[in-house]
Design a protein around this motif. Structure first.
Motif, short mmCIF file in Angstrom:
data_model
loop_
_atom_site.label_atom_id
_atom_site.label_comp_id
_atom_site.label_asym_id
_atom_site.label_seq_id
_atom_site.Cartn_x
_atom_site.Cartn_y
_atom_site.Cartn_z
N GLN A 59 4.90 32.77 25.62
CA GLN A 59 3.63 32.14 25.25
C GLN A 59 3.82 31.25 24.02
OE1 GLN A 59 1.54 35.92 24.96
NE2 GLN A 59 0.10 35.24 26.53
N LEU A 60 4.55 31.72 23.05
CA LEU A 60 4.81 30.94 21.85
C LEU A 60 5.57 29.66 22.18
CD1 LEU A 60 4.34 31.08 18.80
CD2 LEU A 60 6.53 32.23 18.58
N ASP A 61 6.50 29.74 23.11
CA ASP A 61 7.28 28.58 23.51
C ASP A 61 6.44 27.50 24.19
OD1 ASP A 61 9.60 29.65 22.48
OD2 ASP A 61 10.37 30.35 24.42
N LYS A 62 5.25 27.85 24.68
CA LYS A 62 4.39 26.89 25.36
C LYS A 62 3.58 26.03 24.39
CE LYS A 62 4.19 29.38 29.65
NZ LYS A 62 3.36 30.01 30.67
N LEU A 63 3.58 26.39 23.12
CA LEU A 63 2.85 25.59 22.13
C LEU A 63 3.50 24.23 21.98
CD1 LEU A 63 2.18 28.24 19.34
CD2 LEU A 63 0.60 27.42 21.08
N LYS A 64 2.70 23.17 22.03
CA LYS A 64 3.23 21.80 21.90
C LYS A 64 2.87 21.22 20.52
CE LYS A 64 5.01 21.93 25.88
NZ LYS A 64 6.26 22.61 25.88
N GLU B 121 -0.36 21.35 8.90
CA GLU B 121 0.22 22.63 8.52
C GLU B 121 -0.82 23.74 8.53
OE1 GLU B 121 0.69 19.73 6.89
OE2 GLU B 121 2.81 19.40 7.23
N ASP B 122 -2.03 23.44 8.06
CA ASP B 122 -3.11 24.43 8.08
C ASP B 122 -3.38 24.92 9.49
OD1 ASP B 122 -3.65 24.28 5.28
OD2 ASP B 122 -5.03 22.60 5.61
N LEU B 123 -3.39 24.00 10.45
CA LEU B 123 -3.67 24.39 11.84
C LEU B 123 -2.52 25.16 12.46
CD1 LEU B 123 -5.62 21.32 13.24
CD2 LEU B 123 -6.49 23.46 12.29
N VAL B 124 -1.28 24.79 12.14
CA VAL B 124 -0.14 25.53 12.67
C VAL B 124 -0.19 26.99 12.20
CG1 VAL B 124 2.39 25.74 12.63
CG2 VAL B 124 1.31 23.51 13.01
N ILE B 125 -0.59 27.22 10.98
CA ILE B 125 -0.74 28.58 10.45
C ILE B 125 -1.76 29.36 11.28
CG2 ILE B 125 -1.72 29.89 8.50
CD1 ILE B 125 -0.33 27.78 6.66
N VAL C 137 -2.69 21.86 22.21
CA VAL C 137 -1.96 23.13 22.03
C VAL C 137 -0.86 23.25 23.07
CG1 VAL C 137 -2.20 25.64 22.17
CG2 VAL C 137 -3.83 24.31 20.81
N GLY C 138 -1.13 22.79 24.28
CA GLY C 138 -0.13 22.82 25.35
C GLY C 138 -0.56 23.72 26.48
N GLU C 139 -0.21 23.32 27.69
CA GLU C 139 -0.57 24.10 28.87
C GLU C 139 0.02 25.50 28.75
OE1 GLU C 139 -0.19 24.03 33.71
OE2 GLU C 139 0.21 22.19 32.59
N GLY C 140 -0.83 26.50 28.81
CA GLY C 140 -0.39 27.88 28.67
C GLY C 140 -0.25 28.33 27.23
N GLY C 141 -0.50 27.43 26.29
CA GLY C 141 -0.37 27.77 24.87
C GLY C 141 -1.65 28.31 24.25
N TRP C 142 -2.78 28.11 24.93
CA TRP C 142 -4.07 28.58 24.39
C TRP C 142 -4.17 30.07 24.65
CZ3 TRP C 142 -7.53 25.78 21.57
CH2 TRP C 142 -8.77 26.36 21.33
N ASN C 143 -3.88 30.88 23.65
CA ASN C 143 -3.88 32.34 23.76
C ASN C 143 -4.67 32.96 22.63
OD1 ASN C 143 -1.93 33.01 26.02
ND2 ASN C 143 -0.74 31.57 24.79
N LEU C 144 -5.38 34.03 22.93
CA LEU C 144 -6.14 34.74 21.92
C LEU C 144 -5.32 35.84 21.27
CD1 LEU C 144 -9.61 35.02 23.71
CD2 LEU C 144 -8.57 33.06 22.57
N ASN C 145 -4.10 36.02 21.74
CA ASN C 145 -3.23 37.08 21.25
C ASN C 145 -2.82 36.82 19.80
OD1 ASN C 145 -2.90 36.32 24.10
ND2 ASN C 145 -1.76 38.22 24.24
N ARG C 146 -2.53 37.92 19.12
CA ARG C 146 -1.99 37.87 17.77
C ARG C 146 -0.48 38.11 17.84
NH1 ARG C 146 -7.12 40.03 17.43
NH2 ARG C 146 -8.35 39.43 15.63
N MET C 147 0.19 38.03 16.71
CA MET C 147 1.63 38.29 16.69
C MET C 147 1.90 39.76 17.01
SD MET C 147 4.40 36.61 16.54
CE MET C 147 3.93 35.00 15.99
N ALA C 148 1.01 40.66 16.60
CA ALA C 148 1.15 42.08 16.91
C ALA C 148 -0.03 42.50 17.79
CB ALA C 148 1.15 42.90 15.62
#
Length: 158
Positions: free
Chosen positions: A150-155, A72-76, A127-138
């Motif tokens: 991008q969020l959908d690519k998280l595994k 859970e800590d990592l998902v946050i 994290v998943g192919e294409g899920g490694w992003n440095l972007n923030r929610m905003a």
């Protein structure tokens, strides 16, 4: 030396798709977090991310970071609410928007460049192919907000 790094990167690129299906939090990520991150991120006084944000200066001075010892800590730190924090800290400087600068915790992924690269490959596969992003929610500065695609690519397989 350069040939070895190139050869190693080529092997990782070939192995990564096969690796991705097999990487899980329990088997791969949790032991890595315990080995490389627990001293500062799972110490008895390590705060939750919410606590860390309330008094960052205090925790940084004490060299204690937000907890990373549970799934859970990592998902946050990856998905929400601290979207991309995990990736920004551990990035090797090759991701878009990194400006070629490694994350401030990249060095903690191992004792050698080869070890750090191998551990980062495991984390990226998890994290998943294409899920490694440095972007923030905003959006922030020149970095756009994380997209739904991008969020959908998280595994983040448990």
């Amino acid at each position: 030396m350069q040939f070895n790094l190139i050869a190693g990167a080529a092997c990782l690129a070939i192995a990564l798709p096969a690796l991705a299906a097999d990487v899980t939090y329990r088997a791969d990520v949790a032991p890595m977090m315990k080995k490389y991150c627990a001293e500062c991120h799972a110490a008895p006084d390590a705060p939750s991310m919410a606590e860390f944000k309330l008094d960052e200066a205090k925790y940084k001075k004490a060299e204690v970071g937000p907890r990373t010892d549970t799934y859970e800590d990592l998902v946050i730190l990856i998905a929400y609410p601290s979207t991309g924090a995990f990736m920004r800290r551990l990035d090797d400087g090759t991701s878009p928007y990194s400006g070629g600068k490694r994350g401030n915790m990249y060095y903690a992924l191992g004792d050698t460049d080869a070890e750090r690269a191998a551990n980062l490959a495991v984390l990226k596969a998890w994290v998943g192919e294409g899920g490694w992003n440095l972007n923030r929610m905003a959006a922030r500065g020149d970095v756009p907000a994380l997209t739904k695609e991008q969020l959908d690519k998280l595994k983040l397989k448990y």
